[in-house]
Enzyme design. Structure first.
Site, PDB file in Angstrom:
ATOM      1  N   GLU B 203       0.614  -8.542  -1.372  1.00  0.00           N
ATOM      2  CA  GLU B 203       1.951  -8.888  -2.140  1.00  0.00           C
ATOM      3  C   GLU B 203       2.001  -8.219  -3.413  1.00  0.00           C
ATOM      4  OE1 GLU B 203       0.253 -11.073   0.078  1.00  0.00           O
ATOM      5  OE2 GLU B 203       2.136 -10.641   1.152  1.00  0.00           O
ATOM      6  N   ASN B 287      -0.345  -7.061   6.121  1.00  0.00           N
ATOM      7  CA  ASN B 287       1.154  -6.626   6.065  1.00  0.00           C
ATOM      8  C   ASN B 287       1.257  -5.248   5.156  1.00  0.00           C
ATOM      9  OD1 ASN B 287       0.683  -8.785   3.764  1.00  0.00           O
ATOM     10  ND2 ASN B 287       2.643  -7.532   3.194  1.00  0.00           N
ATOM     11  N   ASP B 329       6.462  -9.730   7.030  1.00  0.00           N
ATOM     12  CA  ASP B 329       5.057 -10.136   6.424  1.00  0.00           C
ATOM     13  C   ASP B 329       4.109 -10.643   7.508  1.00  0.00           C
ATOM     14  OD1 ASP B 329       2.948 -10.724   4.665  1.00  0.00           O
ATOM     15  OD2 ASP B 329       3.689 -12.880   4.623  1.00  0.00           O
TER      16      ASP B 329
END
Lengths: 186, 602
Positions: B203, B287, B329
């Site tokens: 992220e 991801n 994701d």
């Protein structure tokens, strides 16, 4: 405004003595206001801590334009990545009443500039000073610690809850959260 | 959430993969653990996966369907940290090892003494600032034991080896930079003389990698990236992927917009397995970054897939991408369970993987061929997996669009199932899957890459799926490709599972119930309410007194429980990347914690 300018120029000049890079004039992000603010209501000796505010904070947090600029910049500088829309994520919630490092706008400006030990990055030199104030004003609006008419009325993107303007007026309770490192044994 | 739509999707996925002819023939033998994982039970639990095949099964049976109702607390221990406890308590000889979330303190408890007193504690003192760049609470998924050492990762991206007897640090190696958003949360796996670890930070625009360290010195032996040129990915002449879409030069560069692979994610923060017979290491990749898929047209190799690598050199052998050009994701880092199974009348060495995409994959682990992909979660965002090409079919209606809210996407960003591992019973031949039942709304927005800050570009809010409950604990029949029974839970399941020869299966809920259920029927045989929600991994062992024990850490948190562990504000539905919207009531049900519970029979 003029005193602020002078103060901040003075700060730049003073700061410049310690800096290696000399082209501070062309780089406004190094300019910095210098408000005197405390983190606690407690002080050594009588009378409470010494604080001195120029009034700049009020100018920002009572101004709808500054707050809405702050809202835009809050996303632009990825604050929302760590604090979501005020509800928090890896960083603490900013819309609630509990403040680890003080909830006055001057405290928040310092938090953004200097960073905080448990993972709040320092944005000094990355965000121009007036924009830091705008972001801080927007953060004050999250818990509705700004006048109702100045608070944002709605967000363009997916609504994460009632808009700032529709929230009840908030309060600020300092030191409301134990930083995780304080829980560390040893 | 029309039931009709769900049925349609299920029907479509059946059309895409015609029923196996096996169903018509005599019943094949039930799936079994490979011989390297079916060794005689020594009563220990030395690695979180229990064995290289990651079955999380113990042959101990003193605690069984008859006796389990008498389970009682043997002792407890506070980790001293009130954050999400995802770690697995390990037992080696007469010592138990417990690892806390950040600040990652390792405790050794003496099981030979009454009350299991502390032998020592080791504190790696990780950098406090790492807390800001941990996406999903300050979790750690467990230490591992090998060669007389306990090895684990720290949130500030160090790997540490500690003498298992004395608690002295043997080596400590820094592998990442928190200023670039790099952290570590996974449990290492030791293969021969190498400690295999990977980086977290999908992220934060981290470029994912997996790395092998020498167990004696802590020095890096090899490092393979999961994006970028073939050389960096360790793709060479011995790389033989099964599907054409994974063949070609430098796909880790060409399936991305210029240079986007440099912040492309594909991190390694989940589970590793190892087949000593094939000498293959299996790992998933996270991801692609950012979440907003419109920023990265292309398949985004080698993110959101499974690699088989040579553990000695790191060279890739095959790859399968569960989510090419991932839209939601869907990291692919969930557990990889290695089994022997008959498929179409032939024995196959398979890898079983309940994915975030909502499909339970059965993959030939020698070649990377997908034998089956059956849905175990309500699906609207995907319609099936084409077994000819291996490719998942996305529902175009649910694809993210910039600045528009797309609704009713199932499964959600954490997937049909996140990191919390399933268990496979060597006895029943069934897989026990703790998973979710949720859907979400998603709006893609343009992200802005600033090193050391999040790189996501999505506003999300999640909510319960069809039926209104958010967690499910399912017993899965691999041969038939369907669930045998399911227990519904109010909150998402974020705890792992444990299977035992006593035909008792254990898991915990976010409310704080630790449950023992009948492995064949799903009947709840015993449950105990602990002090805080459970998101940890249950383990079992034979104590120095010869009795069987079951251990679990309580302490709610993780992505799902961050609302409690991080004091998040439920008025913001986007808090914790939208998870808070689904679990807004969790604060009324449980509080923070960090306690080891160990149970035994009287």
């Amino acid at each position: 405004m003029r005193t602020v300018l002078i103060l901040s120029l003075a700060a730049v000049v003073l700061a410049a003595c310690e800096r290696e890079d000399r082209d501070y004039r062309s780089n406004p992000v190094t300019a910095e206001t210098n408000e005197k603010i405390a983190l606690v209501p407690l002080s050594a000796g009588p009378g409470g801590p010494t604080e001195q505010r120029s009034g700049l904070g009020k100018d920002y947090e009572e101004n709808a334009y500054h707050i809405s600029q702050g809202q835009r910049l809050y996303t632009w500088f990825n604050c929302n990545g760590c604090h979501a829309n005020g509800g928090g994520d890896s960083g603490p919630a900013l819309m609630d009443d509990r403040w680890i490092y003080g909830g006055q706008i001057e405290n928040i400006v310092q938090t953004i500039r200097e960073g905080r030990p448990n993972g709040m990055p320092s944005f000094r030199g990355k965000i121009p000073d007036d924009q830091i104030w705008q972001i801080a004003a927007y953060i004050r609006s999250m818990g509705r610690n700004v006048p109702k008419p100045a608070a944002p009325s709605r967000k363009d993107d997916m609504s994460p809850g009632p808009a700032e303007q529709r929230r009840p007026p908030g309060e600020v309770i300092d030191g409301g959260q134990i930083p995780p490192s304080a829980q560390m044994p040893q | 959430m029309g039931g009709v739509r769900l049925a349609l999707v299920l029907a479509l996925s059946l059309i895409l993969q015609p029923a196996s002819p096996i169903l018509a023939q005599s019943t094949p033998p039930q799936p079994a653990a490979p011989s390297f994982a079916a060794t005689p039970e020594d009563g220990q639990w030395t690695i979180p996966q229990k064995n290289y095949a990651s079955t999380r099964y113990s042959d101990l049976s003193e605690i069984n369907t008859e006796t389990v109702k008498n389970l009682q607390v043997a002792f407890t221990f506070s980790t001293g940290v009130n954050k999400g406890q995802e770690s697995a308590p390990l037992v080696v000889g007469g010592t138990m090892y417990v690892l806390s979330p950040y600040p990652n303190i390792l405790y050794a408890l003496d099981l030979t003494q009454p009350g299991a007193p502390m032998k020592w504690q080791y504190n790696p003192k990780p950098a406090a600032a790492a807390q800001g760049v941990a996406c999903c609470d300050l979790v750690n998924r467990g230490p591992t034991f090998a060669n007389g050492r306990i090895v684990f990762t720290t949130l500030d991206a160090h790997v540490v080896a500690v003498n298992a007897e004395t608690g002295e640090e043997v080596w400590k190696t820094k592998l990442g930079d928190i200023n670039r958003g790099e952290t570590m949360t996974m449990a290492p796996l030791v293969v021969k003389d190498k400690v295999i670890v990977g980086i977290s930070g999908g992220e934060y625009g981290v470029r994912g990698w997996i790395q092998a360290l020498d167990i004696n010195s802590g020095q890096s032996v090899w490092k393979a990236y999961n994006t970028g040129p073939d050389q960096d990915v360790k793709i060479g002449p011995t790389f033989k992927p099964f599907y054409d879409s994974d063949k070609g030069k430098d796909l880790g560069v060409t399936t991305w917009p210029a240079d986007a692979w440099q912040q492309g994610g594909g991190t390694v923060w989940g589970w590793l397995s190892y087949d000593p017979d094939l000498n293959l290491l299996y790992h998933g990749t996270g991801n692609p970054g950012p979440w907003n898929p419109n920023q990265r047209p292309g398949d985004n190799k080698w993110t959101a897939g499974i690699f088989a690598r040579d553990p000695d050199t790191g060279e890739a052998r095959w790859f399968y991408q569960t989510a090419p050009h991932d839209l939601h994701d869907w990291d692919n880092i969930n557990e990889l369970i290695l089994l022997d199974m008959e498929w179409d009348g032939k024995p196959r060495k398979v890898l079983v993987h309940p994915g975030r995409t909502g499909f339970l994959y059965i993959i030939d682990r020698t070649t990377g061929e997908v034998l089956s992909a059956k849905p175990f979660h309500a699906l609207t965002a995907v319609t099936g997996v084409d077994l000819k090409t291996g490719r998942i079919a996305y529902n175009s209606e649910k694809e993210p669009v910039n600045n528009r809210v797309v609704r009713d996407i199932c499964p959600t960003a954490p997937g049909a199932k996140d990191w919390n591992p399933s268990a496979f019973s060597h006895k029943t031949g069934l897989l026990y899957i703790p998973h979710m039942n949720m859907c979400m709304d998603w709006e893609s927005v343009e992200p802005n890459y600033i090193a050391g800050t999040p790189y996501v570009g999505a506003e999300v809010r999640m909510y319960p799926g069809p039926g209104g409950h958010m967690g499910e604990f399912s017993a899965w029949d691999l041969q038939a490709g369907k669930e045998l029974w399911t227990i519904n839970e109010r909150f998402p399941l974020w705890s792992g599972a444990l299977a035992t020869a006593g035909d008792v299966v254990f898991y915990g809920t976010m409310e704080g119930w630790f449950k023992a259920v009948h492995a064949r029927t799903g009947e709840v045989l015993w449950q105990f309410k602990v002090d805080s929600g459970i998101i940890g991994q249950p383990t079992t062992y034979r104590g120095p007194d010869g009795k069987q024990y079951v251990a679990i850490l309580s302490g709610v948190g993780g992505w799902a429980g961050a609302i409690v562990s991080g004091d998040l504000d439920p008025r913001d539905s986007s808090a914790a990347k939208g998870f808070v919207n689904a679990v807004r009531d969790l604060k009324n049900v449980t509080t923070k914690g960090g306690t080891l519970y160990v149970f035994k029979l009287p």
